[in-house]
Write a protein that holds these residues in place. Sequence first.
Motif, PDB file in Angstrom:
ATOM      1  N   TRP A 130       0.845  -1.189   0.000  1.00 35.40           N
ATOM      2  CA  TRP A 130       0.000   0.000   0.000  1.00 35.40           C
ATOM      3  C   TRP A 130       0.877   1.235   0.000  1.00 35.40           C
ATOM      4  CZ3 TRP A 130      -0.579   3.281   4.463  1.00 35.40           C
ATOM      5  CH2 TRP A 130       0.035   2.803   5.636  1.00 35.40           C
ATOM      6  N   ILE A 131       0.267   2.367  -0.318  1.00 36.66           N
ATOM      7  CA  ILE A 131       0.989   3.620  -0.507  1.00 36.66           C
ATOM      8  C   ILE A 131       0.416   4.662   0.451  1.00 36.66           C
ATOM      9  CG2 ILE A 131       1.470   5.472  -2.152  1.00 36.66           C
ATOM     10  CD1 ILE A 131       1.123   3.262  -4.371  1.00 36.66           C
ATOM     11  N   ASP A 132       1.312   5.348   1.152  1.00 37.71           N
ATOM     12  CA  ASP A 132       0.927   6.418   2.072  1.00 37.71           C
ATOM     13  C   ASP A 132       1.484   7.733   1.540  1.00 37.71           C
ATOM     14  OD1 ASP A 132      -0.294   7.025   4.750  1.00 37.71           O
ATOM     15  OD2 ASP A 132       1.695   7.876   5.074  1.00 37.71           O
ATOM     16  N   MET A 190       5.875  13.695   0.979  1.00 35.75           N
ATOM     17  CA  MET A 190       6.517  12.385   0.892  1.00 35.75           C
ATOM     18  C   MET A 190       5.493  11.310   0.531  1.00 35.75           C
ATOM     19  SD  MET A 190       9.831  12.529   1.555  1.00 35.75           S
ATOM     20  CE  MET A 190      10.209  10.814   1.929  1.00 35.75           C
ATOM     21  N   VAL A 191       5.980  10.309  -0.192  1.00 41.54           N
ATOM     22  CA  VAL A 191       5.226   9.085  -0.455  1.00 41.54           C
ATOM     23  C   VAL A 191       6.001   7.941   0.182  1.00 41.54           C
ATOM     24  CG1 VAL A 191       4.625   7.408  -2.252  1.00 41.54           C
ATOM     25  CG2 VAL A 191       4.011   9.790  -2.543  1.00 41.54           C
ATOM     26  N   TYR A 192       5.283   7.082   0.894  1.00 45.28           N
ATOM     27  CA  TYR A 192       5.870   5.923   1.543  1.00 45.28           C
ATOM     28  C   TYR A 192       5.228   4.663   0.974  1.00 45.28           C
ATOM     29  CZ  TYR A 192       7.296   9.500   4.864  1.00 45.28           C
ATOM     30  OH  TYR A 192       7.830  10.635   5.432  1.00 45.28           O
ATOM     31  N   ALA A 193       6.051   3.689   0.627  1.00 48.74           N
ATOM     32  CA  ALA A 193       5.563   2.401   0.129  1.00 48.74           C
ATOM     33  C   ALA A 193       5.727   1.373   1.241  1.00 48.74           C
ATOM     34  CB  ALA A 193       6.353   1.977  -1.105  1.00 48.74           C
ATOM     35  N   TYR A 194       4.625   0.711   1.568  1.00 48.25           N
ATOM     36  CA  TYR A 194       4.609  -0.287   2.631  1.00 48.25           C
ATOM     37  C   TYR A 194       4.182  -1.638   2.097  1.00 48.25           C
ATOM     38  CZ  TYR A 194       4.677   3.315   6.322  1.00 48.25           C
ATOM     39  OH  TYR A 194       5.011   4.336   7.163  1.00 48.25           O
ATOM     40  N   VAL A 195       4.649  -2.674   2.771  1.00 49.76           N
ATOM     41  CA  VAL A 195       4.064  -4.009   2.651  1.00 49.76           C
ATOM     42  C   VAL A 195       3.625  -4.349   4.071  1.00 49.76           C
ATOM     43  CG1 VAL A 195       4.419  -6.429   2.112  1.00 49.76           C
ATOM     44  CG2 VAL A 195       5.481  -4.675   0.681  1.00 49.76           C
TER      45      VAL A 195
END
Length: 129
Positions: free
Chosen positions: A16-18, A25-30
Motif C-alpha cells: 500500500w501507498i501512504d 513524501m510518499v511511503y511504500a509499505y508491505v
Amino acid sequence: MISGGMEVEVAEDEPWIDVDLSDQMVYAYVGRELVNSFLVSTGTWRTPTVTGQYRIYVKYRYTDMAGPGYYLPDVPYTMYFYKGYGLHGTYWHNNFGTPMSHGCINLRTEDAAWLFDFASVGTLVNIHD
C-alpha cells in the motif's frame, strides 16, 4: 494501523501507498513494513490533492494529461486512484518537496517507475495532511 490519523486496514503482506501532504513524501509499505520512500510534489492550495483512502483503478505506462493551461504528452508511470488524480512520473520540473501540481502526486520518473512496479490495480492509496 494508524497513518496520518486514519486507520489503514491492510493484510500483513499487502502493498500500500501512504502520501503525506505536509511532508511532501510518499511511503511504500508491505503490511506494516516500510520498503521505500520518495520526495514528491503534490497539489497547490489552488488545486489541492484530495485526502482520504482510494484504490488504484488503472495504470498507464505513458498517458497524455491536459487541463486548464496545460498539456503534457507521454506522462510516464501514471496510476490513477480517484477521478483524474494520480501518481506519476514528472519530466517538466525538478522541484520536488514543493507543492506544484494540479492535484496529482508528482514523482521523479525513476521513483514513479519503482512505484509503478510495486503497485497493482487495487492497491490502497492513503492520503493525509
